[in-house]
Design a protein around this motif. Structure first.
Motif, PDB file in Angstrom:
ATOM      1  N   GLN A 214     -13.616 -31.993   5.625  1.00  0.00           N
ATOM      2  CA  GLN A 214     -13.529 -30.935   6.628  1.00  0.00           C
ATOM      3  C   GLN A 214     -14.308 -31.320   7.884  1.00  0.00           C
ATOM      4  N   CYS A 217     -12.201 -33.545   9.816  1.00  0.00           N
ATOM      5  CA  CYS A 217     -11.160 -32.778  10.507  1.00  0.00           C
ATOM      6  C   CYS A 217     -11.731 -32.086  11.740  1.00  0.00           C
ATOM      7  N   TRP A 277      -7.335 -36.517   7.381  1.00  0.00           N
ATOM      8  CA  TRP A 277      -7.919 -35.258   7.827  1.00  0.00           C
ATOM      9  C   TRP A 277      -8.438 -35.334   9.255  1.00  0.00           C
ATOM     10  N   GLY A 281      -6.952 -32.788  12.373  1.00  0.00           N
ATOM     11  CA  GLY A 281      -7.715 -32.116  13.418  1.00  0.00           C
ATOM     12  C   GLY A 281      -7.347 -32.584  14.810  1.00  0.00           C
ATOM     13  N   CYS A 290      -8.134 -27.082   9.112  1.00  0.00           N
ATOM     14  CA  CYS A 290      -9.132 -27.913   8.428  1.00  0.00           C
ATOM     15  C   CYS A 290      -9.654 -27.307   7.135  1.00  0.00           C
ATOM     16  N   THR A 292      -9.994 -27.656   3.963  1.00  0.00           N
ATOM     17  CA  THR A 292      -9.881 -28.616   2.857  1.00  0.00           C
ATOM     18  C   THR A 292     -10.203 -27.973   1.515  1.00  0.00           C
TER      19      THR A 292
END
Length: 298
Positions: A214, A217, A277, A281, A290, A292
């Motif tokens: 994340q 991202c 990822w 983003g 984002c 995750t």
């Protein structure tokens, strides 16, 4: 990367004159490779685990050059002080732009973004998460809401993995800012609570992997916003940032350090996942993409 177009941040604390070669987390030989550095980025301090143990498991052995990494220069006429000044300006500008990007994103959600401080250090530093040596590399400490960056890290990126364009370096800063965003939105506390309730921290689908992906991202979200405002990326820079994300995947690092891949011990995600990822983003510029933690397929 035409980073000079951006705004400089004033949220910089320079602790380099206070660096120490003694105490704290010591490593024989001094510095370590970026492979060791990235595995303990944020994770060791946030989860209160021993970064040295993580490094030993991943790399098999700790190696270093026993001293500071020399500053890289493109021309022989550039002095070290000039290089340092340019690097500091770059770091300040990237941080400033993350502030602008996340301030706007939070504003759109009816929230207020509280920017972190970025502490520049050399050798060692005392943070709200404890005393840390340069071995831990860039990290975010939620206890004091500060980012910590050893000034030799970018030279290490160039020498070890041959990734050193401005945007690849900016990705590193933006990733740590991503952890700050997670702190402001309560993600890190939710992760801690889930772990207390028995959710797995490590592993291919573990909490740590989802948290790190994340942050990747979120780094991409910032990259999208910055490029939209300034059109500052130059040919090859996106590819270099993706190369950096690929190089620090758990699978690549484990293969390099111990000759085999152990998914059950993943903490940051595979090279493919980190690249994917970040691209989610960067391509969307949408923080909501984002998530995750809800994703069935990382």
């Amino acid at each position: 990367m035409k980073w000079q177009r951006g705004r400089r941040s004033s949220n910089i604390e320079d602790e380099r004159s206070n660096g120490s070669s003694g105490g704290g987390m010591r490593l024989s030989g001094g510095k370590i490779s970026i492979a060791g550095i990235v595995l303990v980025v944020a994770f060791g301090l946030i989860t209160k685990q021993d970064p040295m143990q993580i490094l030993s498991q991943v790399l098999g052995q700790i190696g270093g050059n026993g001293g500071s990494v020399a500053t890289q220069s493109n021309t022989s006429s550039t002095t070290p002080s000039q290089v340092d000044h340019s690097r500091d300006e770059f770091i300040s500008t990237v941080l400033g732009d993350t502030e602008d990007a996340w301030t706007e994103i939070f504003k759109q959600q009816g929230k207020t973004y509280q920017p972190p401080k970025l502490v520049l250090f050399s050798g060692s530093v005392s943070s709200g998460c404890g005393y840390a040596s340069a071995a831990v590399g860039p990290f975010y400490c939620p206890a004091d809401q500060k980012l910590y960056l050893d000034t030799s890290f970018f030279a290490e990126m160039k020498s070890r993995f041959k990734v050193g364009t401005d945007f690849a370096q900016a990705y590193v800063i933006a990733h740590e800012v991503g952890h700050h965003v997670q702190h402001l939105t309560g993600i890190d506390r939710q992760v801690t609570q889930a772990e207390r309730q028995g959710a797995a921290r490590e592993g291919a689908n573990g909490l740590s992997v989802r948290q790190e992906l994340q942050a990747d991202c979120y780094a991409g979200v910032w990259g999208h916003q910055a490029e939209s405002r300034y059109n500052w990326l130059e040919p090859g820079e996106i590819e270099d940032a993706l190369k950096a994300a690929d190089a620090i995947g758990d699978d690549n690092l484990q293969r390099q350090g111990q000759g085999r891949v152990v998914p059950d011990s993943f903490t940051h995600g595979t090279a493919e996942q980190r690249v994917r990822w970040f691209k989610v983003g960067f391509d969307s510029g949408d923080m909501a993409r984002c998530d995750t933690f809800s994703a069935k397929q990382l």
